[in-house]
Design a protein around this motif. Sequence first.
Motif, PDB file in Angstrom:
ATOM      1  N   LYS A  30       0.415  -1.153  -0.082  1.00 42.15           N
ATOM      2  CA  LYS A  30      -0.606  -0.248   0.091  1.00 42.15           C
ATOM      3  C   LYS A  30       1.482   1.047  -0.078  1.00 42.15           C
ATOM      4  N   GLU A  31       1.991   0.799   0.607  1.00 38.02           N
ATOM      5  CA  GLU A  31       2.752   2.590   0.706  1.00 38.02           C
ATOM      6  C   GLU A  31       3.477   3.027  -0.552  1.00 38.02           C
ATOM      7  N   ALA A  32       3.443   1.808  -1.741  1.00 34.13           N
ATOM      8  CA  ALA A  32       3.879   1.982  -2.859  1.00 34.13           C
ATOM      9  C   ALA A  32       3.784   3.580  -3.035  1.00 34.13           C
ATOM     10  N   GLY A  33       2.133   4.032  -2.990  1.00 36.82           N
ATOM     11  CA  GLY A  33       1.709   5.004  -3.120  1.00 36.82           C
ATOM     12  C   GLY A  33       1.920   6.679  -3.077  1.00 36.82           C
ATOM     13  N   VAL A  34       2.615   6.608  -1.767  1.00 40.46           N
ATOM     14  CA  VAL A  34       3.023   7.385  -0.947  1.00 40.46           C
ATOM     15  C   VAL A  34       4.099   7.019  -1.500  1.00 40.46           C
ATOM     16  N   PHE A  35       5.615   6.899  -1.772  1.00 37.53           N
ATOM     17  CA  PHE A  35       6.504   6.293  -2.115  1.00 37.53           C
ATOM     18  C   PHE A  35       6.743   7.101  -3.606  1.00 37.53           C
ATOM     19  N   SER A  36       5.301   6.941  -4.641  1.00 36.30           N
ATOM     20  CA  SER A  36       4.988   7.691  -6.293  1.00 36.30           C
ATOM     21  C   SER A  36       5.553   9.463  -5.394  1.00 36.30           C
ATOM     22  N   VAL A  37       4.667   9.892  -4.249  1.00 35.18           N
ATOM     23  CA  VAL A  37       5.239  11.246  -4.076  1.00 35.18           C
ATOM     24  C   VAL A  37       5.847  11.501  -3.548  1.00 35.18           C
ATOM     25  N   VAL A  38       6.996  10.945  -2.963  1.00 35.32           N
ATOM     26  CA  VAL A  38       8.175  10.879  -2.713  1.00 35.32           C
ATOM     27  C   VAL A  38       8.822  11.242  -3.627  1.00 35.32           C
ATOM     28  N   CYS A  39       8.625  10.162  -5.180  1.00 37.75           N
ATOM     29  CA  CYS A  39       9.753  10.424  -6.228  1.00 37.75           C
ATOM     30  C   CYS A  39       9.100  11.511  -6.948  1.00 37.75           C
ATOM     31  N   ALA A  40       8.187  11.868  -6.494  1.00 34.03           N
ATOM     32  CA  ALA A  40       7.058  13.504  -7.651  1.00 34.03           C
ATOM     33  C   ALA A  40       8.381  14.637  -6.477  1.00 34.03           C
ATOM     34  N   ILE A  41       8.814  14.795  -5.073  1.00 34.53           N
ATOM     35  CA  ILE A  41       9.223  15.181  -4.267  1.00 34.53           C
ATOM     36  C   ILE A  41      10.763  15.249  -4.894  1.00 34.53           C
ATOM     37  N   GLN A  42      11.410  14.530  -5.168  1.00 34.47           N
ATOM     38  CA  GLN A  42      12.616  14.407  -5.112  1.00 34.47           C
ATOM     39  C   GLN A  42      13.125  14.640  -7.011  1.00 34.47           C
ATOM     40  N   ASN A  43      11.927  14.945  -8.391  1.00 34.38           N
ATOM     41  CA  ASN A  43      11.716  15.317  -9.126  1.00 34.38           C
ATOM     42  C   ASN A  43      12.682  16.744  -8.476  1.00 34.38           C
ATOM     43  N   MET A  44      11.240  17.285  -8.376  1.00 33.65           N
ATOM     44  CA  MET A  44      10.946  18.644  -7.680  1.00 33.65           C
ATOM     45  C   MET A  44      12.518  19.377  -7.375  1.00 33.65           C
ATOM     46  N   TRP A  45      12.839  19.047  -5.983  1.00 34.43           N
ATOM     47  CA  TRP A  45      14.338  19.085  -5.447  1.00 34.43           C
ATOM     48  C   TRP A  45      15.306  19.500  -6.502  1.00 34.43           C
ATOM     49  N   LEU A  46      15.586  17.997  -7.506  1.00 38.44           N
ATOM     50  CA  LEU A  46      16.547  18.653  -8.576  1.00 38.44           C
ATOM     51  C   LEU A  46      16.319  19.511  -9.754  1.00 38.44           C
ATOM     52  N   MET A  47      14.568  19.151  -9.886  1.00 41.62           N
ATOM     53  CA  MET A  47      14.766  20.592 -11.217  1.00 41.62           C
ATOM     54  C   MET A  47      14.839  22.200 -10.434  1.00 41.62           C
ATOM     55  N   ALA A  48      14.232  22.369  -9.227  1.00 43.45           N
ATOM     56  CA  ALA A  48      14.753  23.573  -8.410  1.00 43.45           C
ATOM     57  C   ALA A  48      16.430  24.034  -8.621  1.00 43.45           C
ATOM     58  N   ARG A  49      16.983  22.589  -7.879  1.00 42.54           N
ATOM     59  CA  ARG A  49      18.715  23.051  -7.765  1.00 42.54           C
ATOM     60  C   ARG A  49      19.032  23.642  -9.232  1.00 42.54           C
ATOM     61  N   ALA A  50      18.865  22.912 -10.508  1.00 42.06           N
ATOM     62  CA  ALA A  50      19.028  23.129 -11.743  1.00 42.06           C
ATOM     63  C   ALA A  50      18.451  25.005 -12.674  1.00 42.06           C
ATOM     64  N   LEU A  51      17.959  25.091 -11.364  1.00 44.19           N
ATOM     65  CA  LEU A  51      17.256  26.197 -11.848  1.00 44.19           C
ATOM     66  C   LEU A  51      17.785  27.776 -11.301  1.00 44.19           C
ATOM     67  N   GLY A  52      19.174  26.919 -10.104  1.00 45.45           N
ATOM     68  CA  GLY A  52      19.249  27.886  -9.030  1.00 45.45           C
ATOM     69  C   GLY A  52      18.241  28.061  -7.858  1.00 45.45           C
ATOM     70  N   VAL A  53      17.048  27.341  -7.935  1.00 41.36           N
ATOM     71  CA  VAL A  53      16.256  28.026  -6.357  1.00 41.36           C
ATOM     72  C   VAL A  53      16.363  26.885  -5.510  1.00 41.36           C
ATOM     73  N   GLY A  54      16.394  27.329  -4.372  1.00 45.70           N
ATOM     74  CA  GLY A  54      16.477  26.556  -3.503  1.00 45.70           C
ATOM     75  C   GLY A  54      15.289  25.963  -2.485  1.00 45.70           C
ATOM     76  N   LEU A  55      15.560  25.312  -2.475  1.00 50.60           N
ATOM     77  CA  LEU A  55      14.456  24.010  -1.681  1.00 50.60           C
ATOM     78  C   LEU A  55      13.977  23.133  -0.605  1.00 50.60           C
ATOM     79  N   GLY A  56      13.378  23.501   0.681  1.00 50.70           N
ATOM     80  CA  GLY A  56      13.921  22.755   1.538  1.00 50.70           C
ATOM     81  C   GLY A  56      13.099  21.531   2.079  1.00 50.70           C
ATOM     82  N   TRP A  57      12.762  20.541   3.074  1.00 49.51           N
ATOM     83  CA  TRP A  57      12.029  19.693   3.227  1.00 49.51           C
ATOM     84  C   TRP A  57      11.953  19.662   4.646  1.00 49.51           C
ATOM     85  N   VAL A  58      10.557  20.167   5.276  1.00 44.81           N
ATOM     86  CA  VAL A  58      10.591  20.491   6.989  1.00 44.81           C
ATOM     87  C   VAL A  58       9.398  19.417   6.880  1.00 44.81           C
TER      88      VAL A  58
END
Length: 212
Positions: free
Chosen positions: A126-154
């Motif tokens: 069942k957790e695979a759905g949540v894991f999918s959302v984490v994959c989305a966050i990782q994608n966002m984190w990498l794109m943000a860094r490529a754009l020179g935008v900082g991202l922090g996960w609270v």
Amino acid sequence: MNKFTSEDIETLENIILSRRDVRGNRFIDKDISKEDLEKILFAGVNAPSVGFSQPWEFVVVKDAAIRTKIKQSFFEENEKAADLFEGKKGDAYTQLKLEGISESALNIAVFYKPKEHPVLGQTSMKEAGVFSVVCAIQNMWLMARALGVGLGWVSILNPNKVKTILNAPEDRELIGYLCLGHVDFFYENPELEKLKWEKRKTIDEVLIYNHY
């Protein structure tokens, strides 16, 4: 199929190695452009997901009053967390700036939206759905860094309080609360590595063949 050059591969590796968890003391007073925000969200919605379920929703939070309420939840949870660390780590913990909720240009709350019907690939785990959302966050984190935008996960937040503040539906699950903004600089190495909070592991330390 796209074919990627050795330069493309090197660029991706550099982005991965340059990704940082950005704290409030690094953000500067500069808005994120509409184009950059759209690219970051585009990266998120194009992440892999179990059964192509795409179970994510993104709440972009710019309102200062809402962010103040979220930050209050952080303060409450941070006081509890500080009591768990002792000695040098306890001293270091109190000195760390662990969020940038109000200092960043905007926040994004990332939610998991469960399906009402069975999802391919999620019937046993069942957790695979949540894991999918984490994959989305990782994608966002990498794109943000490529754009020179900082991202922090609270993560030092009460998820149910955040849900209430954001008026999220009952079935939604908060997976990540992200602070995004331009920064004065990115650390060459992760801040916690620099502070020797933990030692970086090598591949040999975590690699196992066939079975434990």
